[in-house]
Design a protein around this motif. Structure first.
Motif, PDB file in Angstrom:
ATOM      1  N   ASN A 197       0.877  -1.098  -0.006  1.00  0.00           N
ATOM      2  CA  ASN A 197       0.032   0.056  -0.184  1.00  0.00           C
ATOM      3  C   ASN A 197       0.927   1.270   0.041  1.00  0.00           C
ATOM      4  OD1 ASN A 197      -1.882   2.034   0.944  1.00  0.00           O
ATOM      5  ND2 ASN A 197      -3.051   0.895   1.315  1.00  0.00           N
ATOM      6  N   VAL A 198       1.821   1.501   0.955  1.00  0.00           N
ATOM      7  CA  VAL A 198       2.782   2.456   0.751  1.00  0.00           C
ATOM      8  C   VAL A 198       3.806   2.486  -0.334  1.00  0.00           C
ATOM      9  CG1 VAL A 198       4.840   3.397   1.779  1.00  0.00           C
ATOM     10  CG2 VAL A 198       2.608   2.217   3.390  1.00  0.00           C
ATOM     11  N   GLY A 199       4.163   1.254  -0.815  1.00  0.00           N
ATOM     12  CA  GLY A 199       4.957   1.384  -2.057  1.00  0.00           C
ATOM     13  C   GLY A 199       3.981   1.916  -3.361  1.00  0.00           C
ATOM     14  N   SER A 200       2.657   1.553  -3.492  1.00  0.00           N
ATOM     15  CA  SER A 200       1.801   1.974  -4.694  1.00  0.00           C
ATOM     16  C   SER A 200       1.118   3.357  -4.176  1.00  0.00           C
ATOM     17  CB  SER A 200       0.773   0.831  -4.684  1.00  0.00           C
ATOM     18  OG  SER A 200       0.050   0.741  -3.705  1.00  0.00           O
ATOM     19  N   GLN A 201       1.253   3.877  -3.145  1.00  0.00           N
ATOM     20  CA  GLN A 201       0.615   5.004  -2.777  1.00  0.00           C
ATOM     21  C   GLN A 201      -0.705   5.241  -2.849  1.00  0.00           C
ATOM     22  OE1 GLN A 201       2.979   8.961  -3.033  1.00  0.00           O
ATOM     23  NE2 GLN A 201       4.156   7.824  -4.575  1.00  0.00           N
ATOM     24  N   LEU A 202      -1.257   3.994  -2.332  1.00  0.00           N
ATOM     25  CA  LEU A 202      -2.864   3.733  -2.720  1.00  0.00           C
ATOM     26  C   LEU A 202      -3.586   4.579  -1.716  1.00  0.00           C
ATOM     27  CD1 LEU A 202      -5.225   2.007  -4.057  1.00  0.00           C
ATOM     28  CD2 LEU A 202      -4.720   0.162  -2.334  1.00  0.00           C
ATOM     29  N   ASN A 203      -3.130   4.734  -0.509  1.00  0.00           N
ATOM     30  CA  ASN A 203      -3.966   5.611   0.459  1.00  0.00           C
ATOM     31  C   ASN A 203      -4.098   7.172  -0.148  1.00  0.00           C
ATOM     32  OD1 ASN A 203      -4.637   3.541   2.023  1.00  0.00           O
ATOM     33  ND2 ASN A 203      -3.264   3.843   3.654  1.00  0.00           N
ATOM     34  N   VAL A 204      -2.783   7.221  -0.618  1.00  0.00           N
ATOM     35  CA  VAL A 204      -2.941   8.726  -1.167  1.00  0.00           C
ATOM     36  C   VAL A 204      -4.082   9.087  -2.559  1.00  0.00           C
ATOM     37  CG1 VAL A 204      -1.659  10.597  -2.176  1.00  0.00           C
ATOM     38  CG2 VAL A 204      -0.519   9.066  -0.570  1.00  0.00           C
ATOM     39  N   ALA A 205      -3.845   7.878  -3.246  1.00  0.00           N
ATOM     40  CA  ALA A 205      -4.848   7.990  -4.557  1.00  0.00           C
ATOM     41  C   ALA A 205      -6.146   7.898  -3.916  1.00  0.00           C
ATOM     42  CB  ALA A 205      -4.586   6.716  -5.355  1.00  0.00           C
ATOM     43  N   ILE A 206      -6.420   7.199  -2.838  1.00  0.00           N
ATOM     44  CA  ILE A 206      -7.694   7.080  -2.273  1.00  0.00           C
ATOM     45  C   ILE A 206      -8.183   8.499  -1.490  1.00  0.00           C
ATOM     46  CG2 ILE A 206      -9.154   6.374  -0.242  1.00  0.00           C
ATOM     47  CD1 ILE A 206      -7.734   3.566  -0.758  1.00  0.00           C
ATOM     48  N   MET A 207      -7.163   8.970  -1.086  1.00  0.00           N
ATOM     49  CA  MET A 207      -7.488  10.514  -0.078  1.00  0.00           C
ATOM     50  C   MET A 207      -7.900  11.538  -1.621  1.00  0.00           C
ATOM     51  SD  MET A 207      -5.050  13.221   1.650  1.00  0.00           S
ATOM     52  CE  MET A 207      -3.978  13.293   0.215  1.00  0.00           C
ATOM     53  N   TYR A 208      -7.112  11.381  -2.834  1.00  0.00           N
ATOM     54  CA  TYR A 208      -7.475  12.325  -3.791  1.00  0.00           C
ATOM     55  C   TYR A 208      -8.797  12.077  -4.391  1.00  0.00           C
ATOM     56  CZ  TYR A 208      -2.707  14.286  -3.197  1.00  0.00           C
ATOM     57  OH  TYR A 208      -1.707  14.884  -3.017  1.00  0.00           O
ATOM     58  N   SER A 209      -9.029  10.759  -4.387  1.00  0.00           N
ATOM     59  CA  SER A 209     -10.292  10.328  -5.064  1.00  0.00           C
ATOM     60  C   SER A 209     -11.384  10.914  -4.069  1.00  0.00           C
ATOM     61  CB  SER A 209     -10.505   8.705  -5.218  1.00  0.00           C
ATOM     62  OG  SER A 209      -9.583   8.206  -6.122  1.00  0.00           O
ATOM     63  N   LEU A 210     -11.478  10.782  -2.665  1.00  0.00           N
ATOM     64  CA  LEU A 210     -12.330  11.268  -2.276  1.00  0.00           C
ATOM     65  C   LEU A 210     -12.730  12.870  -2.137  1.00  0.00           C
ATOM     66  CD1 LEU A 210     -11.691   9.105   1.204  1.00  0.00           C
ATOM     67  CD2 LEU A 210     -13.826   8.603  -0.436  1.00  0.00           C
ATOM     68  N   GLN A 211     -11.553  13.419  -2.701  1.00  0.00           N
ATOM     69  CA  GLN A 211     -11.536  14.697  -2.617  1.00  0.00           C
ATOM     70  C   GLN A 211     -12.041  15.262  -4.211  1.00  0.00           C
ATOM     71  OE1 GLN A 211      -7.820  16.176  -1.800  1.00  0.00           O
ATOM     72  NE2 GLN A 211      -8.072  16.063   0.384  1.00  0.00           N
ATOM     73  N   GLY A 212     -12.666  14.228  -4.786  1.00  0.00           N
ATOM     74  CA  GLY A 212     -12.673  14.550  -6.184  1.00  0.00           C
ATOM     75  C   GLY A 212     -11.620  14.747  -7.221  1.00  0.00           C
ATOM     76  N   GLN A 213     -10.395  14.608  -6.895  1.00  0.00           N
ATOM     77  CA  GLN A 213      -9.411  15.074  -7.703  1.00  0.00           C
ATOM     78  C   GLN A 213      -9.017  13.767  -8.304  1.00  0.00           C
ATOM     79  OE1 GLN A 213      -6.408  17.575  -5.790  1.00  0.00           O
ATOM     80  NE2 GLN A 213      -7.558  17.676  -3.997  1.00  0.00           N
ATOM     81  N   PHE A 214      -9.695  13.148  -9.299  1.00  0.00           N
ATOM     82  CA  PHE A 214      -9.287  11.996 -10.021  1.00  0.00           C
ATOM     83  C   PHE A 214      -8.121  11.839 -10.773  1.00  0.00           C
ATOM     84  CE2 PHE A 214     -14.002  12.392  -9.464  1.00  0.00           C
ATOM     85  CZ  PHE A 214     -14.140  11.266  -8.376  1.00  0.00           C
ATOM     86  N   GLU A 215      -7.788  12.954 -11.487  1.00  0.00           N
ATOM     87  CA  GLU A 215      -6.591  12.953 -12.306  1.00  0.00           C
ATOM     88  C   GLU A 215      -5.569  12.840 -11.608  1.00  0.00           C
ATOM     89  OE1 GLU A 215      -6.274  12.722 -15.589  1.00  0.00           O
ATOM     90  OE2 GLU A 215      -8.588  12.508 -15.804  1.00  0.00           O
ATOM     91  N   ARG A 216      -5.323  13.639 -10.570  1.00  0.00           N
ATOM     92  CA  ARG A 216      -4.294  13.794  -9.387  1.00  0.00           C
ATOM     93  C   ARG A 216      -4.131  12.147  -8.885  1.00  0.00           C
ATOM     94  NH1 ARG A 216      -3.272  18.328  -4.990  1.00  0.00           N
ATOM     95  NH2 ARG A 216      -0.973  17.729  -4.515  1.00  0.00           N
ATOM     96  N   ALA A 217      -5.142  11.420  -8.620  1.00  0.00           N
ATOM     97  CA  ALA A 217      -4.956  10.243  -7.984  1.00  0.00           C
ATOM     98  C   ALA A 217      -4.437   9.341  -8.836  1.00  0.00           C
ATOM     99  CB  ALA A 217      -6.565   9.900  -7.831  1.00  0.00           C
ATOM    100  N   LYS A 218      -4.868   9.442 -10.316  1.00  0.00           N
ATOM    101  CA  LYS A 218      -4.216   8.630 -11.043  1.00  0.00           C
ATOM    102  C   LYS A 218      -3.019   8.756 -11.262  1.00  0.00           C
ATOM    103  CE  LYS A 218      -7.339   9.634 -14.499  1.00  0.00           C
ATOM    104  NZ  LYS A 218      -7.839   9.545 -15.818  1.00  0.00           N
ATOM    105  N   LEU A 219      -2.445  10.100 -11.116  1.00  0.00           N
ATOM    106  CA  LEU A 219      -0.910  10.388 -11.463  1.00  0.00           C
ATOM    107  C   LEU A 219      -0.074   9.910 -10.188  1.00  0.00           C
ATOM    108  CD1 LEU A 219      -1.196  13.964 -12.842  1.00  0.00           C
ATOM    109  CD2 LEU A 219      -0.598  11.922 -14.017  1.00  0.00           C
TER     110      LEU A 219
END
Length: 262
Positions: free
Chosen positions: A67-89
């Motif tokens: 999870n830490v290696g893939s930064q999955l939690n960071v992507a989840i956080m951005y997705s919850l904020q509606g920043q889907f492009e940033r989550a994908k990056l």
């Protein structure tokens, strides 16, 4: 043969509980979907609840590392904020595609194992499996006793892992406690709590590392649930063992028992 007397075979074939110097393990009827949900919330939690400690510990190590290696939690956080492009990056796909197969396996394994253990529990109850209620060696003393479920939950709310120590599940308790300390350290949650207490909300928000903080709700929820359910079921086993003892030593086999539902 008296149906209330456990046979020698039933005593060893499917035990309901196993007491050891550092832990207590037990089987009881569980909802397979609930176990699958806990594995969805955090891979390895379903296995820990079912008493498969080695498999659960390995899956938890794997979950945190990948999870830490893939930064999955960071992507989840951005997705919850509606920043889907940033989550994908921000998502590291090299790690993420290693995450998915094991995540699915953990869910399936929890569900399948629960179904099998429910069947074993039903057979153990039917065979009136004898319950060993006391274990003592040079390391520790462990025994079945009445405990208060809400006390275990309160201990877990104070610090995850303490509820498990309350019921003598020492290996699981110390494992959860150590991981809570590690995650609390890297997430800076204790610093955020301090700044919140003195009213400095801006600094509290700035100091938190969300990548690690998102692990904490699952750990808190699991620690409370597992401690509460374990205490309830151990209390049931305590009553069952007392019943077995009284029937075997004090109740005459010729005593006319009332029929159920009469």
């Amino acid at each position: 043969m008296d149906p209330h007397q456990p046979s020698s075979r039933s005593r060893v074939r499917r035990p309901l509980v196993k007491l050891a110097s550092t832990s207590v393990n037990l089987i009881h009827r569980r909802n397979p979907w609930v176990m699958a949900w806990w594995s969805t919330a955090f891979p390895g939690f379903g296995q820990l609840i079912l008493g498969q400690h080695v498999k659960g510990f390995v899956l938890i190590f794997w979950e945190i590392a990948v999870n830490v290696g893939s930064q999955l939690n960071v992507a989840i956080m951005y997705s919850l904020q509606g920043q889907f492009e940033r989550a994908k990056l921000v998502l590291d796909h090299r790690w993420f595609f290693l995450y998915t197969p094991v995540f699915i396996y953990g869910i399936w394994d929890s569900y399948r194992t629960t179904v099998s253990l429910n069947n074993s529990y039903g057979m153990a109850v039917f065979e009136n499996a004898r319950i060993n209620s006391f274990h003592m060696d040079s390391i520790s003393v462990n025994f079945l006793d009445r405990r208060i479920p809400w006390v275990g939950m309160i201990y877990s709310l104070l610090m995850p892992g303490l509820g498990q120590l309350y019921v003598h599940r020492l290996v699981t308790g110390f494992f959860i406690l150590i991981w809570w300390i590690v995650i609390a350290y890297f997430s800076h949650v204790t610093e955020a709590v301090y700044f919140t207490c003195i009213g400095d909300f801006v600094r509290a928000k700035a100091v938190v590392d969300m990548e690690w903080l998102l692990f904490l709700p699952s750990i808190y929820g699991f620690a409370c649930y597992e401690a509460y359910i374990t205490i309830v079921e151990l209390n049931n086993l305590f009553r069952r063992e007392q019943t077995q003892y009284l029937i075997e030593h004090y109740q005459s086999s010729s005593f006319p028992l009332p029929e159920p539902n009469q």
